[in-house]
Design a protein around this motif. Structure first.
Motif, PDB file in Angstrom:
ATOM      1  N   LEU A 117       1.728  -0.092  -1.753  1.00 19.57           N
ATOM      2  CA  LEU A 117       1.174   0.273  -2.962  1.00 19.57           C
ATOM      3  C   LEU A 117       0.871  -1.274  -3.412  1.00 19.57           C
ATOM      4  O   LEU A 117      -0.352  -0.549  -4.328  1.00 19.57           O
ATOM      5  N   ALA A 118       0.613  -2.579  -3.501  1.00 20.64           N
ATOM      6  CA  ALA A 118      -0.026  -3.181  -4.133  1.00 20.64           C
ATOM      7  C   ALA A 118      -1.097  -3.541  -3.926  1.00 20.64           C
ATOM      8  O   ALA A 118      -2.295  -3.830  -5.203  1.00 20.64           O
ATOM      9  N   PHE A 119      -1.437  -2.876  -2.615  1.00 21.36           N
ATOM     10  CA  PHE A 119      -3.021  -3.080  -2.670  1.00 21.36           C
ATOM     11  C   PHE A 119      -3.779  -1.524  -2.553  1.00 21.36           C
ATOM     12  O   PHE A 119      -4.804  -1.754  -1.897  1.00 21.36           O
ATOM     13  N   GLY A 120      -2.978  -1.026  -2.983  1.00 18.25           N
ATOM     14  CA  GLY A 120      -3.977   0.484  -3.916  1.00 18.25           C
ATOM     15  C   GLY A 120      -3.623   1.478  -2.885  1.00 18.25           C
ATOM     16  O   GLY A 120      -4.233   2.839  -3.033  1.00 18.25           O
ATOM     17  N   LEU A 121      -2.641   1.761  -1.726  1.00 21.49           N
ATOM     18  CA  LEU A 121      -3.217   2.539  -0.761  1.00 21.49           C
ATOM     19  C   LEU A 121      -2.169   3.495  -1.323  1.00 21.49           C
ATOM     20  O   LEU A 121      -0.925   3.581  -2.434  1.00 21.49           O
ATOM     21  N   PRO A 122      -2.242   5.167  -1.365  1.00 17.07           N
ATOM     22  CA  PRO A 122      -1.722   6.203  -1.324  1.00 17.07           C
ATOM     23  C   PRO A 122      -0.118   5.883  -1.502  1.00 17.07           C
ATOM     24  O   PRO A 122       0.568   5.658  -0.291  1.00 17.07           O
ATOM     25  N   PRO A 123       0.538   6.160  -2.443  1.00 17.74           N
ATOM     26  CA  PRO A 123       2.325   6.122  -2.457  1.00 17.74           C
ATOM     27  C   PRO A 123       2.934   7.239  -0.966  1.00 17.74           C
ATOM     28  O   PRO A 123       3.696   6.287  -0.203  1.00 17.74           O
ATOM     29  N   ARG A 124       1.683   8.004   0.068  1.00 20.63           N
ATOM     30  CA  ARG A 124       2.530   9.002   0.608  1.00 20.63           C
ATOM     31  C   ARG A 124       2.445   7.986   2.140  1.00 20.63           C
ATOM     32  O   ARG A 124       3.441   8.292   2.810  1.00 20.63           O
ATOM     33  N   ILE A 125       1.958   6.574   1.911  1.00 20.50           N
ATOM     34  CA  ILE A 125       2.060   5.572   3.213  1.00 20.50           C
ATOM     35  C   ILE A 125       2.948   5.519   3.224  1.00 20.50           C
ATOM     36  O   ILE A 125       3.755   5.152   4.490  1.00 20.50           O
ATOM     37  N   SER A 126       3.174   4.317   1.333  1.00 16.41           N
ATOM     38  CA  SER A 126       4.321   3.756   2.024  1.00 16.41           C
ATOM     39  C   SER A 126       5.547   4.747   2.298  1.00 16.41           C
ATOM     40  O   SER A 126       6.672   4.501   2.763  1.00 16.41           O
ATOM     41  N   LEU A 127       5.765   6.075   1.436  1.00 12.90           N
ATOM     42  CA  LEU A 127       7.189   6.224   2.037  1.00 12.90           C
ATOM     43  C   LEU A 127       6.878   6.818   3.460  1.00 12.90           C
ATOM     44  O   LEU A 127       8.013   6.904   3.787  1.00 12.90           O
ATOM     45  N   ALA A 128       5.509   6.961   3.920  1.00 11.30           N
ATOM     46  CA  ALA A 128       5.620   7.830   5.449  1.00 11.30           C
ATOM     47  C   ALA A 128       6.547   6.688   6.599  1.00 11.30           C
ATOM     48  O   ALA A 128       7.127   7.119   6.762  1.00 11.30           O
ATOM     49  N   LEU A 129       5.993   4.663   6.243  1.00  9.48           N
ATOM     50  CA  LEU A 129       6.988   4.266   6.851  1.00  9.48           C
ATOM     51  C   LEU A 129       8.723   3.973   5.927  1.00  9.48           C
ATOM     52  O   LEU A 129       9.543   4.312   7.105  1.00  9.48           O
ATOM     53  N   SER A 130       9.275   4.285   4.710  1.00  9.83           N
ATOM     54  CA  SER A 130      10.440   4.275   4.670  1.00  9.83           C
ATOM     55  C   SER A 130      10.810   5.242   5.163  1.00  9.83           C
ATOM     56  O   SER A 130      12.394   4.775   5.326  1.00  9.83           O
ATOM     57  N   LEU A 131      10.660   6.523   5.675  1.00  9.90           N
ATOM     58  CA  LEU A 131      10.885   7.968   6.192  1.00  9.90           C
ATOM     59  C   LEU A 131      11.639   7.282   7.997  1.00  9.90           C
ATOM     60  O   LEU A 131      11.952   8.071   7.948  1.00  9.90           O
ATOM     61  N   PHE A 132      10.029   6.138   8.273  1.00  9.46           N
ATOM     62  CA  PHE A 132      10.524   6.724   9.337  1.00  9.46           C
ATOM     63  C   PHE A 132      11.390   5.812   9.900  1.00  9.46           C
ATOM     64  O   PHE A 132      12.094   5.446  10.884  1.00  9.46           O
ATOM     65  N   VAL A 133      11.393   4.481   9.591  1.00 10.08           N
ATOM     66  CA  VAL A 133      12.350   3.490   9.197  1.00 10.08           C
ATOM     67  C   VAL A 133      13.907   4.662   9.029  1.00 10.08           C
ATOM     68  O   VAL A 133      15.256   4.005   9.785  1.00 10.08           O
ATOM     69  N   SER A 134      13.267   4.767   8.957  1.00  8.33           N
ATOM     70  CA  SER A 134      15.194   5.297   7.998  1.00  8.33           C
ATOM     71  C   SER A 134      14.804   6.545   9.305  1.00  8.33           C
ATOM     72  O   SER A 134      16.456   6.554   9.404  1.00  8.33           O
ATOM     73  N   ALA A 135      14.760   6.720   9.898  1.00  7.84           N
ATOM     74  CA  ALA A 135      14.658   7.680  10.952  1.00  7.84           C
ATOM     75  C   ALA A 135      15.459   7.780  12.182  1.00  7.84           C
ATOM     76  O   ALA A 135      16.421   7.537  12.895  1.00  7.84           O
TER      77      ALA A 135
END
Length: 391
Positions: A117-135
């Motif tokens: 998020l700090a590097f300006g990537l779309p929030p969906r990228i970090s959300l995808a990572l968090s969802l994968f870890v949750s899975a």
């Protein structure tokens, strides 16, 4: 047609989701307090509280925070919730928690999300990572529940495994959607779409049912255990022996295994102990004898308090002659082991009647009669000895 099926209002669904999460937090908190934290309920409190409180906090302070901080709070909340699901399942199954490993994974993934998020990537990228870890965390919970279900059976455990598997699938589908070419339309995940939000609500409600069913299942097992165990010695009682004998007999018949052998044990002159020292000392002797017998059997064998001063040992799948040797070993161990009581050490002896190998067609009553005949002969011959029924 449009009037009949109006589009789902995302704002209303989001509010419903948060209220349900708060309600489930309150219910699981009340349950955890009543059950004093048993069944892993504190972790389920954490599961729902993470979703309810962090998400609400993120929305409440969003005007004062940066937009990225608000997204990050939601992403970390999802991972913490999944970690609590895993820990709750492990606690329920009586497994070691290993919480440090899971927490390190969540913190590490949270740090990566913050960097993205700090590097300006779309929030969906970090959300995808968090969802994968949750899975991943939920998949671990599912695999352990499935293994327990295969060992123990029980519809509640199977339902719980299915619900967690559904949540794993939901997380993975959302991850793929966010990373696909259509991911821009899911900038805030399924939360920005009515149908997706409705699906999240359904999964949340199912998780509430999971807790209810698992706790109910645990209570039923505890009640059954109390009904099948002797309150004084902790050994199986007659009811518990009945059910297990039939299962062992049928399994031996189906698999062609060696039969079972049974020993009936009676404390010699037990009435005189009660008369001289009181029933409290007599109970202490029975508790001590029960503990000694429990140390003399294999995991596949059964130790039972039949009633009064009578005990039963059932050896499963032992070689011929094993039961006689073990009965003699137990007789000697009791004779050489004074039991501690509230009136001081008390020495006792036991008489033991042993059956030969139990035939596959025998029932428990006939086997006990044979053992009782052998026990009667042991007492007639002077007590403190082992006698074997000839069939």
């Amino acid at each position: 047609m449009t009037d009949l099926f109006p589009p789902l209002d995302v704002g209303t669904l989001q509010l419903t989701y948060h209220l349900l999460a708060l309600l489930l937090t309150a219910f699981s908190l009340a349950g955890a307090l009543l059950a004093k934290g048993r069944y892993g309920l504190w972790f389920w409190v954490g599961c729902f509280a993470s979703l309810a409180l962090l998400q609400i906090l993120a929305q409440a302070v969003l005007p004062d925070w940066s937009e990225h901080a608000g997204y990050l709070a939601g992403h970390v909340a999802g991972m913490l919730s999944s970690l609590c699901v895993l820990l709750g399942i492990r606690a329920y199954l009586g497994l070691p928690l290993y919480w440090k490993h899971g927490l390190a994974l969540v913190l590490g993934a949270g740090s990566v999300c913050a960097a993205l998020l700090a590097f300006g990537l779309p929030p969906r990228i970090s959300l995808a990572l968090s969802l994968f870890v949750s899975a991943l965390l939920r998949w671990r919970a599912f695999s352990q529940l499935l293994a327990a279900f295969r060992r123990q059976g029980g519809a509640p455990m199977g339902f719980a495994a299915a619900v967690i598997l559904l949540s794993v699938a939901s997380h993975l589908v959302r991850t793929v959607a966010l990373l696909s070419p259509l991911g821009e339309s899911y900038e805030n995940g399924f939360q920005s779409h009515g149908a997706g939000m409705l699906g999240l609500i359904v999964v949340l409600v199912l998780h509430g049912f999971v807790i209810l069913l698992l706790v109910t299942h645990a209570l039923q097992r505890e009640v059954l255990s109390l009904a099948e165990h002797d309150s004084l010695t902790g050994l199986l009682n007659r009811r518990g022996m009945d059910a297990r004998f039939e299962r062992l007999r049928r399994r031996a018949a189906l698999q062609g295994e060696s039969g079972m052998s049974l020993a009936l044990i009676d404390v010699d002159h037990f009435k005189s102990i009660n008369d001289r020292l009181g029933h409290g000392a007599g109970d202490d002797v029975l508790k001590g004898l029960g503990a000694l017998l429990d140390t003399q059997i294999r995991p596949t064998d059964l130790a039972v308090r039949l009633g009064g001063e009578e005990f039963v040992l059932l050896w499963n799948g032992a070689q011929p002659g094993y039961e006689t040797a073990m009965a003699e070993k137990i007789r000697q161990a009791v004779a050489n082991h004074p039991f501690e009581t509230r009136e001081g050490p008390v020495a006792v002896t036991v008489s033991i009647g042993v059956t030969g190998t139990v035939a596959h067609e025998d029932n428990l009553e006939s086997v006990l009669r044979r053992a009782d005949r052998a026990l009667y002969r042991a007492k007639q011959d002077g007590r403190n000895r082992v006698a074997v029924d000839g069939g």
